[in-house]
Design a protein around this motif. Sequence first.
Motif, PDB file in Angstrom:
ATOM      1  N   GLY A 187      -6.024   7.716   1.101  1.00 43.27           N
ATOM      2  CA  GLY A 187      -6.127   8.974   0.368  1.00 43.27           C
ATOM      3  C   GLY A 187      -5.424  10.108   1.069  1.00 43.27           C
ATOM      4  O   GLY A 187      -4.743  10.928   0.431  1.00 43.27           O
ATOM      5  N   VAL A 188      -5.543  10.156   2.393  1.00 46.93           N
ATOM      6  CA  VAL A 188      -4.887  11.223   3.155  1.00 46.93           C
ATOM      7  C   VAL A 188      -3.376  11.067   3.109  1.00 46.93           C
ATOM      8  O   VAL A 188      -2.636  12.040   2.889  1.00 46.93           O
ATOM      9  N   VAL A 189      -2.886   9.825   3.297  1.00 44.20           N
ATOM     10  CA  VAL A 189      -1.438   9.585   3.263  1.00 44.20           C
ATOM     11  C   VAL A 189      -0.874   9.879   1.877  1.00 44.20           C
ATOM     12  O   VAL A 189       0.163  10.544   1.726  1.00 44.20           O
ATOM     13  N   LEU A 219       0.835  -1.198   0.000  1.00 42.44           N
ATOM     14  CA  LEU A 219       0.000   0.000   0.000  1.00 42.44           C
ATOM     15  C   LEU A 219       0.870   1.248   0.000  1.00 42.44           C
ATOM     16  O   LEU A 219       0.551   2.255  -0.653  1.00 42.44           O
ATOM     17  N   MET A 220       1.995   1.179   0.703  1.00 40.17           N
ATOM     18  CA  MET A 220       2.927   2.299   0.732  1.00 40.17           C
ATOM     19  C   MET A 220       3.487   2.555  -0.669  1.00 40.17           C
ATOM     20  O   MET A 220       3.645   3.715  -1.086  1.00 40.17           O
ATOM     21  N   LEU A 221       3.778   1.496  -1.423  1.00 41.66           N
ATOM     22  CA  LEU A 221       4.288   1.656  -2.783  1.00 41.66           C
ATOM     23  C   LEU A 221       3.283   2.385  -3.657  1.00 41.66           C
ATOM     24  O   LEU A 221       3.643   3.243  -4.465  1.00 41.66           O
ATOM     25  N   SER A 267      -8.889  16.542  -1.492  1.00 43.36           N
ATOM     26  CA  SER A 267     -10.121  16.032  -2.115  1.00 43.36           C
ATOM     27  C   SER A 267      -9.798  15.283  -3.406  1.00 43.36           C
ATOM     28  O   SER A 267     -10.431  14.269  -3.725  1.00 43.36           O
ATOM     29  N   GLU A 268      -8.790  15.774  -4.150  1.00 43.20           N
ATOM     30  CA  GLU A 268      -8.395  15.076  -5.377  1.00 43.20           C
ATOM     31  C   GLU A 268      -7.792  13.708  -5.064  1.00 43.20           C
ATOM     32  O   GLU A 268      -8.082  12.710  -5.732  1.00 43.20           O
ATOM     33  N   SER A 269      -6.940  13.659  -4.021  1.00 46.17           N
ATOM     34  CA  SER A 269      -6.337  12.375  -3.664  1.00 46.17           C
ATOM     35  C   SER A 269      -7.387  11.403  -3.127  1.00 46.17           C
ATOM     36  O   SER A 269      -7.341  10.208  -3.402  1.00 46.17           O
ATOM     37  N   ILE A 327       3.262   5.977  -2.747  1.00 46.69           N
ATOM     38  CA  ILE A 327       4.470   6.643  -3.258  1.00 46.69           C
ATOM     39  C   ILE A 327       4.286   7.025  -4.716  1.00 46.69           C
ATOM     40  O   ILE A 327       4.693   8.118  -5.140  1.00 46.69           O
ATOM     41  N   ASN A 328       3.668   6.140  -5.503  1.00 42.00           N
ATOM     42  CA  ASN A 328       3.397   6.475  -6.908  1.00 42.00           C
ATOM     43  C   ASN A 328       2.599   7.764  -7.011  1.00 42.00           C
ATOM     44  O   ASN A 328       2.898   8.648  -7.815  1.00 42.00           O
ATOM     45  N   PHE A 329       1.542   7.849  -6.201  1.00 40.65           N
ATOM     46  CA  PHE A 329       0.683   9.036  -6.243  1.00 40.65           C
ATOM     47  C   PHE A 329       1.482  10.290  -5.866  1.00 40.65           C
ATOM     48  O   PHE A 329       1.399  11.322  -6.537  1.00 40.65           O
ATOM     49  N   MET A 330       2.257  10.188  -4.783  1.00 44.43           N
ATOM     50  CA  MET A 330       3.056  11.334  -4.345  1.00 44.43           C
ATOM     51  C   MET A 330       4.041  11.766  -5.425  1.00 44.43           C
ATOM     52  O   MET A 330       4.171  12.963  -5.740  1.00 44.43           O
ATOM     53  N   ASN A 331       4.743  10.804  -5.983  1.00 46.66           N
ATOM     54  CA  ASN A 331       5.778  11.126  -6.964  1.00 46.66           C
ATOM     55  C   ASN A 331       5.202  11.791  -8.199  1.00 46.66           C
ATOM     56  O   ASN A 331       5.723  12.802  -8.687  1.00 46.66           O
ATOM     57  N   LEU A 332       4.130  11.223  -8.726  1.00 48.86           N
ATOM     58  CA  LEU A 332       3.563  11.774  -9.953  1.00 48.86           C
ATOM     59  C   LEU A 332       2.923  13.136  -9.699  1.00 48.86           C
ATOM     60  O   LEU A 332       2.949  14.008 -10.564  1.00 48.86           O
ATOM     61  N   SER A 333       2.346  13.313  -8.511  1.00 43.91           N
ATOM     62  CA  SER A 333       1.719  14.605  -8.198  1.00 43.91           C
ATOM     63  C   SER A 333       2.771  15.696  -8.057  1.00 43.91           C
ATOM     64  O   SER A 333       2.623  16.804  -8.592  1.00 43.91           O
ATOM     65  N   THR A 334       3.837  15.417  -7.340  1.00 43.92           N
ATOM     66  CA  THR A 334       4.878  16.432  -7.143  1.00 43.92           C
ATOM     67  C   THR A 334       5.701  16.635  -8.410  1.00 43.92           C
ATOM     68  O   THR A 334       6.183  17.748  -8.667  1.00 43.92           O
TER      69      THR A 334
END
Length: 796
Positions: A391-393, A297-299, A338-340, A302-309
């Motif tokens: 979603g929050v994380v 789940l962490m992986l 809200s988007e996440s 991380i995908n979401f964080m990386n692509l967003s930033t």
Amino acid sequence: MLESFIKIGWRNLFRNKGYSAINIGGLAMGISVAILIGLWINDELSFNKNHDNYKYIARVMQNTAHEGITGTGMYMPVPLAAELAKSFENDFEHVVISSFPADHTISFGNIHFTETGNYMHADAPRMFTFQMQLGTASGLNELNSIFLSESTAKRIFGDGDPINKLLTIDGKTEVKVTGVYKDMPRKSEFYNIDFVAPWEQFVASNDWVNRVKDTWDQSVVQVFVQLAPNSEADIVSQKIKNTIYDRESDQYKVFQRSLFLHPMSKWHLYEEFTNGINTGGRIQFVWLFGIICIFILMLACINFMNLSTARSERRAKEVGIRKAVGSIRRQLITQFFSESLLVAGLGFILSIGLVFLVLPQFNQVADKQIDIPWESVYFWSSCIGFTLFTGVVAGSYPALYLSSFQPVKVLKGTFRASRAASIPRKVLVVLQFTVSIALMIGTTTVYLQIQHTKNRPLGYDNDGLIYFDMKTNEIHGHFESVRNKLISSGAIVEMTESQSPVTRSGPNIVGWTWKGKDPAFMEQFSADWISPEYGKTIGWELIAGRDFSRENVSDQKGIVINESAVKYIGLKDPIGEVIISDEGARTFTILGVVKDLVVGSPYLPSTPTIYFPLTWTGNAVTLRLNPERNTQESLKTIQTAFNEFAPTSPFEYKFVNEQYAIKFNNEVRIGDLSTAFSLLSVIISCLGLLGMASFMVEQRTKELGIRKVLGASATNLWQLLSKEFVVLVLIACFIAFPVSSYFMDSWLQRYTYRTELSVWMFAAVGLGALLMTLSIVSTQTIKAVLGAPVKSLRSE
């Protein structure tokens, strides 16, 4: 306001379909794994909870000390149950003696069935809260009675009423059906029990039980107790600790047997004992898969964080304009959260569909019967809470990072993400691949350990061997006739009879002496009783002396021992030496020595074993099929012969090699599940890498065009773009290798017979990760480097 945030979120999803697919797909896979593992863990934690008295039921177990090692077992002497009920009546509601589950022939007229049953004290149905469908829980008070499970009653009687119908057990005991109980669930210790009969009936129908019913020296049964409401297992364990020790013969006191209670809540997850101490068991896999769940789940997060930033510059103007027209940072943070949450919600919806599709295959691999609890409020609240948390994380870092942009720099066009801004993304990529590589090393180690043990020399040839359990003495009474008929027919090469199947260890025996034995040494052997054809049938290998022979009458006083026994007794030339029982009533001459056979756990060393001549009805018949004849034809010939001489016993054979393979089932299942989860982690990491590579190429389009105009080759550009990711994967390898090595080496220490961690395995996994990275990055970079530079420059 919330409606506006959702609309903006939808527009961003559809405007960037590729990145949205990667984000939603990655989160969906992560949440799917989390749901599957959660269902599996819940199933493991709910074992035996179908019993109303779950919190108060315990199994009586004992520790025995031998040669400085303490062993733990559940075999008990027969008189123990009565003694506990009498001497500690205030501590127990019920004390139930029970045989161990075994297959028996149940006959109804001329129809015969093979069913698994237990013989138990009459209190068992109340203690284990049998859900009676017909009859009452007191039905076992009758000596010749029997309780059938609902499915067994249906199998034998169809839709007819089974109550008061007469059955025959093993062709010798006629019993009356006095009750039918609901089948135990799969998550119960007794789920495979087809019938229960009174313990007194077991004693009356088995002479050997009669012989040991009053002795404290032989442990042959199991004992269950239900604690009184005011009793505690630990305190009662101290009270009953010396019950056997105080009553057994002096010669056995050297084993220092001590009793304790093992609560039902620990039977399934805490079943392993090392040197008398509970060291866990399947609970380790619960923790393992729980940790894997968190990592996967962490992986995805991380995908979401990386692509967003990574796409921060594209959102920078949006943030600047919003701040310029009056939006405060808290509103922007709310928007990005809200988007996440929208992405997490869509991932959750998709994950439910994925779980529904793969659950049958998951059950098959895990050997479970798990269903999605559609009507469970706990399930849905857990899933929704889990999705909100995800979603929050996943959206925390993008929300905080994007909302921090200064509107003046953004709107002036002077904003550029610094080099430092990419450091968190690189750290997260390294973390992703560290987890994936560590999981790959773990699953590879599990696979190699299983293969290493499977390749262990067995000491006999299990190909073409079949055996069946003897539930009546009909074959024993016609052994020579059956054997000669089958050999002459060409169906088999040889046939033998033994006390234990070749895939199962025999009982432990003590009380023997030999030349040069230290009087203070208390020995312990494993034993089996075999007919003279045993060695030829299974194909064991003699290394000294000779095998049993039916022609030599004196072989009735002979024995064959294995290599471990030779080392154990310390005789350089054991052939012709004798071993004598302590009471001096029995003397046996050593005829031969054979190589160690793997008959117990394939992960443990062979035990010192003595093979005695069988002088009574054995429990198993083993046959070696003729390799030059069709197997199915041979089996038909064998069935015809067995039906002729044993008409009341169903012919139900088992292949020895298949039964041996079952010993690896637990490790194979855990290995398969770990492999599946590892592959998912790799896929999720690759999705993130694909998105990052795609964005990197898009971001450096102009640079690539200029380099090509100045003469850079496609290979130069490919190396330029791939180098950064290769460095990150190499860093992940250097972190994952020592960490996974430490944990896998600790895991391997559980096994006496184990493989070794190889440098080549780490190299292969690392090389695989590098090749995978290069192949993914190359799919994006090759498009860019092969394109015409004029297009990339014109795009600016």
